[in-house]
Design a protein around this motif. Sequence first.
Motif, PDB file in Angstrom:
ATOM      1  N   SER A   5       2.862  27.810  78.351  1.00 41.18           N
ATOM      2  CA  SER A   5       1.947  27.643  79.158  1.00 41.18           C
ATOM      3  C   SER A   5       0.163  27.531  78.735  1.00 41.18           C
ATOM      4  O   SER A   5       0.217  28.104  76.872  1.00 41.18           O
ATOM      5  N   SER A   6      -0.272  26.489  79.200  1.00 36.40           N
ATOM      6  CA  SER A   6      -2.125  26.543  78.881  1.00 36.40           C
ATOM      7  C   SER A   6      -2.549  26.305  79.728  1.00 36.40           C
ATOM      8  O   SER A   6      -2.354  25.276  80.107  1.00 36.40           O
ATOM      9  N   TYR A   7      -4.391  26.700  79.445  1.00 34.62           N
ATOM     10  CA  TYR A   7      -4.489  25.970  80.243  1.00 34.62           C
ATOM     11  C   TYR A   7      -4.845  24.428  80.511  1.00 34.62           C
ATOM     12  O   TYR A   7      -5.713  24.002  81.691  1.00 34.62           O
ATOM     13  N   TRP A   8      -5.218  23.990  79.810  1.00 37.97           N
ATOM     14  CA  TRP A   8      -5.024  22.745  79.655  1.00 37.97           C
ATOM     15  C   TRP A   8      -4.448  21.891  80.637  1.00 37.97           C
ATOM     16  O   TRP A   8      -4.062  20.938  80.449  1.00 37.97           O
ATOM     17  N   HIS A   9      -3.082  22.601  80.777  1.00 35.09           N
ATOM     18  CA  HIS A   9      -2.173  22.249  81.931  1.00 35.09           C
ATOM     19  C   HIS A   9      -2.986  21.598  82.958  1.00 35.09           C
ATOM     20  O   HIS A   9      -2.438  20.836  84.102  1.00 35.09           O
ATOM     21  N   LEU A  10      -3.953  22.569  83.426  1.00 35.05           N
ATOM     22  CA  LEU A  10      -4.980  22.587  84.556  1.00 35.05           C
ATOM     23  C   LEU A  10      -5.561  21.322  84.479  1.00 35.05           C
ATOM     24  O   LEU A  10      -6.325  21.081  85.656  1.00 35.05           O
ATOM     25  N   ALA A  11      -5.825  20.530  83.950  1.00 35.41           N
ATOM     26  CA  ALA A  11      -6.750  19.604  83.577  1.00 35.41           C
ATOM     27  C   ALA A  11      -7.112  18.118  83.998  1.00 35.41           C
ATOM     28  O   ALA A  11      -7.410  18.171  84.813  1.00 35.41           O
ATOM     29  N   LYS A  12      -5.102  18.425  84.216  1.00 38.75           N
ATOM     30  CA  LYS A  12      -5.165  16.863  85.457  1.00 38.75           C
ATOM     31  C   LYS A  12      -5.250  17.296  86.967  1.00 38.75           C
ATOM     32  O   LYS A  12      -5.474  16.223  87.498  1.00 38.75           O
ATOM     33  N   TRP A 176      -8.560  40.281  70.573  1.00 37.77           N
ATOM     34  CA  TRP A 176      -7.502  41.730  70.260  1.00 37.77           C
ATOM     35  C   TRP A 176      -6.789  41.937  71.688  1.00 37.77           C
ATOM     36  O   TRP A 176      -5.509  41.834  72.385  1.00 37.77           O
ATOM     37  N   PHE A 177      -7.725  42.521  71.995  1.00 34.76           N
ATOM     38  CA  PHE A 177      -8.060  43.171  74.081  1.00 34.76           C
ATOM     39  C   PHE A 177      -7.343  41.958  74.736  1.00 34.76           C
ATOM     40  O   PHE A 177      -6.152  42.002  75.524  1.00 34.76           O
ATOM     41  N   GLY A 178      -7.741  40.808  75.028  1.00 35.86           N
ATOM     42  CA  GLY A 178      -6.731  39.871  75.701  1.00 35.86           C
ATOM     43  C   GLY A 178      -5.560  39.326  75.546  1.00 35.86           C
ATOM     44  O   GLY A 178      -4.925  39.431  76.291  1.00 35.86           O
ATOM     45  N   GLN A 179      -4.864  39.108  74.349  1.00 32.47           N
ATOM     46  CA  GLN A 179      -3.892  39.344  74.036  1.00 32.47           C
ATOM     47  C   GLN A 179      -2.630  39.893  74.810  1.00 32.47           C
ATOM     48  O   GLN A 179      -2.101  39.439  75.077  1.00 32.47           O
ATOM     49  N   ARG A 180      -3.881  41.792  74.086  1.00 31.35           N
ATOM     50  CA  ARG A 180      -2.568  42.258  75.007  1.00 31.35           C
ATOM     51  C   ARG A 180      -2.505  42.512  76.485  1.00 31.35           C
ATOM     52  O   ARG A 180      -1.189  43.030  77.129  1.00 31.35           O
ATOM     53  N   LEU A 181      -3.420  42.126  76.876  1.00 35.11           N
ATOM     54  CA  LEU A 181      -4.267  41.982  78.395  1.00 35.11           C
ATOM     55  C   LEU A 181      -2.710  41.050  79.594  1.00 35.11           C
ATOM     56  O   LEU A 181      -2.517  41.718  79.792  1.00 35.11           O
ATOM     57  N   GLN A 182      -2.711  40.354  78.434  1.00 33.70           N
ATOM     58  CA  GLN A 182      -2.097  38.906  78.473  1.00 33.70           C
ATOM     59  C   GLN A 182      -0.608  39.577  79.279  1.00 33.70           C
ATOM     60  O   GLN A 182       0.115  38.654  79.516  1.00 33.70           O
ATOM     61  N   SER A 183      -0.194  40.202  77.562  1.00 32.62           N
ATOM     62  CA  SER A 183       1.499  40.305  77.660  1.00 32.62           C
ATOM     63  C   SER A 183       1.365  41.318  78.903  1.00 32.62           C
ATOM     64  O   SER A 183       2.673  41.934  80.123  1.00 32.62           O
ATOM     65  N   GLU A 184       0.351  42.888  79.260  1.00 33.28           N
ATOM     66  CA  GLU A 184       0.566  43.701  79.870  1.00 33.28           C
ATOM     67  C   GLU A 184       0.684  43.028  81.044  1.00 33.28           C
ATOM     68  O   GLU A 184       1.094  43.529  82.205  1.00 33.28           O
ATOM     69  N   SER A 185       0.053  41.743  82.158  1.00 35.33           N
ATOM     70  CA  SER A 185      -0.261  41.460  82.615  1.00 35.33           C
ATOM     71  C   SER A 185       1.196  40.936  83.351  1.00 35.33           C
ATOM     72  O   SER A 185       1.102  40.646  84.713  1.00 35.33           O
ATOM     73  N   THR A 293     -18.570  37.782  80.652  1.00 32.17           N
ATOM     74  CA  THR A 293     -17.842  36.578  79.221  1.00 32.17           C
ATOM     75  C   THR A 293     -16.064  37.310  79.188  1.00 32.17           C
ATOM     76  O   THR A 293     -15.132  37.327  78.283  1.00 32.17           O
ATOM     77  N   THR A 294     -16.469  38.830  78.582  1.00 32.83           N
ATOM     78  CA  THR A 294     -15.305  39.646  77.894  1.00 32.83           C
ATOM     79  C   THR A 294     -14.421  39.660  78.912  1.00 32.83           C
ATOM     80  O   THR A 294     -12.918  39.774  79.009  1.00 32.83           O
ATOM     81  N   ASN A 295     -15.134  40.057  80.027  1.00 33.17           N
ATOM     82  CA  ASN A 295     -14.768  40.231  81.428  1.00 33.17           C
ATOM     83  C   ASN A 295     -13.813  39.513  81.609  1.00 33.17           C
ATOM     84  O   ASN A 295     -12.182  39.204  82.250  1.00 33.17           O
ATOM     85  N   VAL A 300      -8.925  35.800  82.135  1.00 33.23           N
ATOM     86  CA  VAL A 300      -8.421  34.579  81.632  1.00 33.23           C
ATOM     87  C   VAL A 300      -6.941  35.194  81.057  1.00 33.23           C
ATOM     88  O   VAL A 300      -6.218  33.907  81.155  1.00 33.23           O
ATOM     89  N   LYS A 301      -6.840  35.609  80.750  1.00 32.07           N
ATOM     90  CA  LYS A 301      -5.209  36.091  79.482  1.00 32.07           C
ATOM     91  C   LYS A 301      -4.686  36.711  80.461  1.00 32.07           C
ATOM     92  O   LYS A 301      -3.426  36.380  80.718  1.00 32.07           O
ATOM     93  N   GLN A 302      -4.768  37.227  81.430  1.00 33.37           N
ATOM     94  CA  GLN A 302      -4.421  37.391  82.578  1.00 33.37           C
ATOM     95  C   GLN A 302      -3.510  36.749  83.384  1.00 33.37           C
ATOM     96  O   GLN A 302      -2.272  36.306  83.696  1.00 33.37           O
ATOM     97  N   GLY A 303      -4.423  35.217  83.682  1.00 31.70           N
ATOM     98  CA  GLY A 303      -3.998  34.558  84.477  1.00 31.70           C
ATOM     99  C   GLY A 303      -3.203  33.777  84.177  1.00 31.70           C
ATOM    100  O   GLY A 303      -2.739  32.625  84.372  1.00 31.70           O
ATOM    101  N   GLN A 304      -2.816  33.280  82.666  1.00 29.25           N
ATOM    102  CA  GLN A 304      -2.459  33.142  81.900  1.00 29.25           C
ATOM    103  C   GLN A 304      -0.728  33.068  81.975  1.00 29.25           C
ATOM    104  O   GLN A 304       0.062  32.162  82.256  1.00 29.25           O
TER     105      GLN A 304
END
Length: 594
Positions: A5-12, A176-185, A293-295, A300-304
């Motif tokens: 998935s990618s946020y680009w899918h939301l463009a349409k 780096w933290f964002g990628q880890r959060l995406q997995s945990e989320s 921006t950090t938060n 955003v990573k969690q929303g992924q």
Amino acid sequence: MKQKSSYWHLAKYLRPHLPTLALGFFWTIIYTAFWPVLGYLAGQIGTNIDRDFPRLIQVALMGCGAFIFQGIAHYGQNTSMSKVSFAIGSDIRQQVYTHLLKLGSNFFSKVSVGDLAFRLTGDVNKMADITLKVFQQFIPSILQLVVVLGYMVYLNWQLTVMVFIIAPVIAWLVTWFGQRLQSESRRSQNKAADLASSVTEDFTGIRLIQAFAAENFSLKRFWDKSEENRQAQYNTERAKAIQYPVISFLQVSSILFVFVLASWQINQGQLSVSGFISYLTNIALLIDPINITTNNFNEVKQGQASIDRILELLAEQPLIQEKTNALVLPPITGRVNYHDVTFGYTPEQPVLKNLDLDVAPGEMIALVGTSGAGKSTIVSLLSRFYDVQGGAISIDGVDIRDVTLASLRQQIGTVPQETMLFSGTVAQNIAFGQTEFDMAAVEAAAKIANAHQFIAQLSQGYSTWVGERGTNFSGGQRQRIAIARAVFLNPRILVLDEATSALDSESEFLVQEALERIMVDRTVFIIAHRLATVRRAHRILVLEKGQLIESGTHDELLKMNGRYARFYAQQFRNSKDEQEAVPMVASSVQSADV
């Protein structure tokens, strides 16, 4: 159901809302442009604080005016972006729900209803919330960083270099933290969906849980799921908790270095006090957007994970698809033909093998056989819940694959063994699927179904609210409402899936009487589990291992002394009314289930 998935899918989903989005960005640019203005005015206040009081008042008033205009721009930005974000969430939810309605029984048999509900609510809400934060906070903060840093370079490029030295390190850590959060989320949301699914399942079967005194078992299962969900949420928050002090330490370190360098420049006469105050103000203006921006990047990573789960649903392809040039099936007479039909839920294990069957309009067909013989499959294929893998099914000479699903299914009425009622009034359940309907037709259908009398005695009659799944009605009442639903549809083909098997004697009599009324002049398929319900069928078909092994009327099949006769003798060997039939087949009685 896995798709990258990618946020680009939301463009349409943005395209229909581009005017509102453009207006929001217009206000965002104005809002952002005021930050360096405020930094400049702060420097002017510092310069005149003990020198020129009238100038100080003038600068202060200018600052108030800047805040007011910035506030107006902020309001315009937030309202415009909120409108777009919530509209996108609603559009996605409607698209997903519409898509799910097109998916076949094969999909719903392998997924959890609770998980689907969580994706349509929790995941879509999360996605809309993230979209809102991106538009309301993330993008404005990025623009604020760009504008303020640009002004800082203009004020003093040497000091700004210190900020840029530490910036890549902060950016790398945030990523780096964002990628880890995406997995945990994703793990956390999956556990939340499992919990929702378990709760849905338990409350749906609450009577069974109580009947088996299985409350402790249910509670233990709920506790385990809840604990897994708690642990997954904790792991996500722990990852956040590690990030914040690390990022904050780097921010403070960079500011301290700036102070040291600024002090040296002031001593060397390279930096004025007003310039230093302006610069410090702009540094302060950097802290908030950096934190936001950090938060937001973390969210955003969690929303992924939510986007992934939604896109997984949209990636599912309907098992049954209409042809692009599908025809609308005109009103039918009810002639049905199965020609050399072969089908299996898995191709290597066919349920039906080379079935040939021709049913005349108005003919009543009973399907008899052991469990798994193919009875339900035959009628499921007729409504195109599945497609044949060999041969063809036609109605009035028209291949059902050549017509629209809606025009096909609207002419086939079904009274299932387990009746499903929906939240709404009794009238809405009888006229199910119709946004507008004639109450006189609803009452007429209820009278034919022997339902009018008990409905009229309800507190609000046909306007009485039906609770979820119709649990406030008895089994017989639910079944008669289901029959009224089929009558209201006025189909030429009727499918009865042993509609009386779970009822008491009185309810069974009323339901059976109603069924006999609605079967007149219709093509009827009866899926029989009890042979007492099929004796008056024009033709009884006996199925075994997907093949038609016997066909005829009740009397003809008894005389054949075959499979049907053995079924019949087994069920009625103790019935006084069937004493003549039992001796005739007693020699061949074998244990069999229908």
